[in-house]
Scaffold this motif. Structure first.
Motif, PDB file in Angstrom:
ATOM      1  N   ARG A   1       0.830  -1.211   0.000  1.00 12.80           N
ATOM      2  CA  ARG A   1       0.000   0.000   0.000  1.00 12.80           C
ATOM      3  C   ARG A   1       0.861   1.256   0.000  1.00 12.80           C
ATOM      4  NH1 ARG A   1      -3.261  -3.395   3.207  1.00 12.80           N
ATOM      5  NH2 ARG A   1      -2.290  -2.695   5.137  1.00 12.80           N
ATOM      6  N   ARG A   2       1.961   1.235   0.744  1.00 14.66           N
ATOM      7  CA  ARG A   2       2.859   2.399   0.757  1.00 14.66           C
ATOM      8  C   ARG A   2       3.493   2.612  -0.609  1.00 14.66           C
ATOM      9  NH1 ARG A   2       4.234   0.483   6.111  1.00 14.66           N
ATOM     10  NH2 ARG A   2       5.957  -0.698   5.206  1.00 14.66           N
ATOM     11  N   VAL A   3       3.872   1.538  -1.278  1.00 16.02           N
ATOM     12  CA  VAL A   3       4.468   1.655  -2.612  1.00 16.02           C
ATOM     13  C   VAL A   3       3.448   2.221  -3.598  1.00 16.02           C
ATOM     14  CG1 VAL A   3       5.354   0.315  -4.564  1.00 16.02           C
ATOM     15  CG2 VAL A   3       6.209  -0.130  -2.270  1.00 16.02           C
ATOM     16  N   LEU A   4       2.212   1.735  -3.566  1.00 10.85           N
ATOM     17  CA  LEU A   4       1.175   2.263  -4.456  1.00 10.85           C
ATOM     18  C   LEU A   4       0.878   3.731  -4.164  1.00 10.85           C
ATOM     19  CD1 LEU A   4      -1.371  -0.664  -4.802  1.00 10.85           C
ATOM     20  CD2 LEU A   4       0.192   0.239  -6.523  1.00 10.85           C
ATOM     21  N   ALA A   5       0.854   4.123  -2.919  1.00  7.89           N
ATOM     22  CA  ALA A   5       0.615   5.527  -2.568  1.00  7.89           C
ATOM     23  C   ALA A   5       1.754   6.409  -3.067  1.00  7.89           C
ATOM     24  CB  ALA A   5       0.454   5.669  -1.060  1.00  7.89           C
ATOM     25  N   ALA A   6       2.984   5.918  -2.954  1.00  5.75           N
ATOM     26  CA  ALA A   6       4.128   6.692  -3.441  1.00  5.75           C
ATOM     27  C   ALA A   6       4.087   6.836  -4.959  1.00  5.75           C
ATOM     28  CB  ALA A   6       5.433   6.026  -3.006  1.00  5.75           C
ATOM     29  N   LEU A   7       3.715   5.783  -5.652  1.00  6.42           N
ATOM     30  CA  LEU A   7       3.609   5.855  -7.114  1.00  6.42           C
ATOM     31  C   LEU A   7       2.489   6.794  -7.549  1.00  6.42           C
ATOM     32  CD1 LEU A   7       4.218   2.163  -8.175  1.00  6.42           C
ATOM     33  CD2 LEU A   7       5.742   4.110  -8.499  1.00  6.42           C
ATOM     34  N   ALA A   8       1.399   6.824  -6.801  1.00  2.00           N
ATOM     35  CA  ALA A   8       0.292   7.719  -7.134  1.00  2.00           C
ATOM     36  C   ALA A   8       0.660   9.179  -6.889  1.00  2.00           C
ATOM     37  CB  ALA A   8      -0.940   7.341  -6.316  1.00  2.00           C
ATOM     38  N   ALA A   9       1.483   9.455  -5.888  1.00  2.27           N
ATOM     39  CA  ALA A   9       1.866  10.831  -5.563  1.00  2.27           C
ATOM     40  C   ALA A   9       3.027  11.332  -6.410  1.00  2.27           C
ATOM     41  CB  ALA A   9       2.237  10.928  -4.089  1.00  2.27           C
ATOM     42  N   LEU A  10       3.706  10.448  -7.095  1.00  2.00           N
ATOM     43  CA  LEU A  10       4.903  10.826  -7.859  1.00  2.00           C
ATOM     44  C   LEU A  10       4.639  11.897  -8.921  1.00  2.00           C
ATOM     45  CD1 LEU A  10       7.914  10.253  -8.199  1.00  2.00           C
ATOM     46  CD2 LEU A  10       7.299   8.485  -9.843  1.00  2.00           C
ATOM     47  N   PRO A  11       3.576  11.830  -9.746  1.00  2.00           N
ATOM     48  CA  PRO A  11       3.360  12.895 -10.738  1.00  2.00           C
ATOM     49  C   PRO A  11       3.178  14.274 -10.106  1.00  2.00           C
ATOM     50  CG  PRO A  11       2.018  10.993 -11.265  1.00  2.00           C
ATOM     51  CD  PRO A  11       2.628  10.733  -9.923  1.00  2.00           C
ATOM     52  N   ALA A  12       2.477  14.356  -8.986  1.00  2.18           N
ATOM     53  CA  ALA A  12       2.279  15.655  -8.332  1.00  2.18           C
ATOM     54  C   ALA A  12       3.596  16.204  -7.802  1.00  2.18           C
ATOM     55  CB  ALA A  12       1.271  15.520  -7.200  1.00  2.18           C
ATOM     56  N   VAL A  13       4.418  15.351  -7.241  1.00  2.87           N
ATOM     57  CA  VAL A  13       5.718  15.789  -6.723  1.00  2.87           C
ATOM     58  C   VAL A  13       6.615  16.261  -7.863  1.00  2.87           C
ATOM     59  CG1 VAL A  13       7.816  14.982  -5.559  1.00  2.87           C
ATOM     60  CG2 VAL A  13       5.579  14.340  -4.678  1.00  2.87           C
ATOM     61  N   LEU A  14       6.613  15.532  -8.964  1.00  2.00           N
ATOM     62  CA  LEU A  14       7.432  15.936 -10.108  1.00  2.00           C
ATOM     63  C   LEU A  14       6.953  17.252 -10.708  1.00  2.00           C
ATOM     64  CD1 LEU A  14       8.035  12.523 -11.908  1.00  2.00           C
ATOM     65  CD2 LEU A  14       9.650  13.850 -10.538  1.00  2.00           C
ATOM     66  N   ALA A  15       5.639  17.449 -10.808  1.00  2.00           N
ATOM     67  CA  ALA A  15       5.103  18.700 -11.348  1.00  2.00           C
ATOM     68  C   ALA A  15       5.472  19.879 -10.453  1.00  2.00           C
ATOM     69  CB  ALA A  15       3.588  18.599 -11.498  1.00  2.00           C
ATOM     70  N   LEU A  16       5.388  19.695  -9.155  1.00  2.00           N
ATOM     71  CA  LEU A  16       5.756  20.758  -8.222  1.00  2.00           C
ATOM     72  C   LEU A  16       7.238  21.083  -8.319  1.00  2.00           C
ATOM     73  CD1 LEU A  16       4.905  22.649  -5.939  1.00  2.00           C
ATOM     74  CD2 LEU A  16       5.391  20.799  -4.345  1.00  2.00           C
ATOM     75  N   ALA A  17       8.068  20.061  -8.401  1.00  2.00           N
ATOM     76  CA  ALA A  17       9.508  20.285  -8.514  1.00  2.00           C
ATOM     77  C   ALA A  17       9.843  20.997  -9.820  1.00  2.00           C
ATOM     78  CB  ALA A  17      10.251  18.957  -8.429  1.00  2.00           C
ATOM     79  N   PHE A  18       9.177  20.623 -10.905  1.00  6.82           N
ATOM     80  CA  PHE A  18       9.425  21.274 -12.192  1.00  6.82           C
ATOM     81  C   PHE A  18       9.008  22.735 -12.148  1.00  6.82           C
ATOM     82  CE2 PHE A  18       8.016  22.481 -16.472  1.00  6.82           C
ATOM     83  CZ  PHE A  18       9.228  22.328 -17.139  1.00  6.82           C
ATOM     84  N   ALA A  19       7.875  23.032 -11.509  1.00  7.86           N
ATOM     85  CA  ALA A  19       7.413  24.418 -11.411  1.00  7.86           C
ATOM     86  C   ALA A  19       8.393  25.265 -10.610  1.00  7.86           C
ATOM     87  CB  ALA A  19       6.034  24.463 -10.782  1.00  7.86           C
ATOM     88  N   ILE A  20       8.950  24.714  -9.566  1.00  8.91           N
ATOM     89  CA  ILE A  20       9.896  25.455  -8.742  1.00  8.91           C
ATOM     90  C   ILE A  20      11.192  25.700  -9.502  1.00  8.91           C
ATOM     91  CG2 ILE A  20      11.343  25.306  -6.683  1.00  8.91           C
ATOM     92  CD1 ILE A  20       8.972  23.888  -5.315  1.00  8.91           C
ATOM     93  N   VAL A  21      11.678  24.679 -10.186  1.00 13.20           N
ATOM     94  CA  VAL A  21      12.951  24.790 -10.896  1.00 13.20           C
ATOM     95  C   VAL A  21      12.829  25.669 -12.132  1.00 13.20           C
ATOM     96  CG1 VAL A  21      14.649  23.467 -12.221  1.00 13.20           C
ATOM     97  CG2 VAL A  21      13.839  22.604 -10.045  1.00 13.20           C
ATOM     98  N   SER A  22      11.727  25.548 -12.879  1.00 14.63           N
ATOM     99  CA  SER A  22      11.634  26.230 -14.167  1.00 14.63           C
ATOM    100  C   SER A  22      11.345  27.718 -14.069  1.00 14.63           C
ATOM    101  CB  SER A  22      10.575  25.569 -15.033  1.00 14.63           C
ATOM    102  OG  SER A  22       9.301  25.783 -14.476  1.00 14.63           O
ATOM    103  N   GLY A  23      10.483  28.150 -13.190  1.00 18.27           N
ATOM    104  CA  GLY A  23      10.154  29.563 -13.223  1.00 18.27           C
ATOM    105  C   GLY A  23       9.761  30.165 -11.901  1.00 18.27           C
TER     106      GLY A  23
END
Length: 122
Positions: A27-49
């Motif tokens: 369950r923890r692995v599935l939750a981490a995989l589900a949250a991964l796109p949101a974390v990546l989008a947030l990191a990209f927004a911070i880094v890019s602009g």
């Protein structure tokens, strides 16, 4: 004498279906995989602009804009060309849409929209 009767069975034995069982770690692995796109989008927004916006880089003060009232027949394209004749209108239209959080490019006569002050200097 013996007789041999060869016939197919009337039914096929049914294999019981297995249920999927998730452990706590699964369950923890599935939750981490589900949250991964949101974390990546947030990191990209911070880094890019996000850093440049927060630091107020550019000539104008951070958050400086002017208000424009939409007239009948105005479009985002025509407003962008009037505001920054030397800039690419596609970029200016994109900035206007982001600044005003417009869901579409449709404008209504009498609507007030904001234009960034620094687009006139381009």
């Amino acid at each position: 004498m013996s007789t041999l009767d060869i016939t197919a069975p009337a039914f096929a034995p049914r294999v019981p279906a297995t249920r999927l069982r998730l452990t706590a770690r699964g369950r923890r692995v599935l939750a981490a995989l589900a949250a991964l796109p949101a974390v990546l989008a947030l990191a990209f927004a911070i880094v890019s602009g996000g850093g440049a916006l927060a630091s107020g880089e550019g000539g104008a003060p951070a958050g400086a804009f002017t208000q424009v009232t939409v007239l009948p027949g105005d479009t985002l394209w025509s407003i962008a060309q009037d505001a920054a004749p030397s800039a690419d209108p596609r970029d200016v239209v994109d900035e206007i849409i982001r600044l005003n959080a417009l869901s579409s490019g449709a404008l209504v006569a009498g609507q007030t929209i904001s234009l960034p002050v620094d687009i006139a200097s381009r």
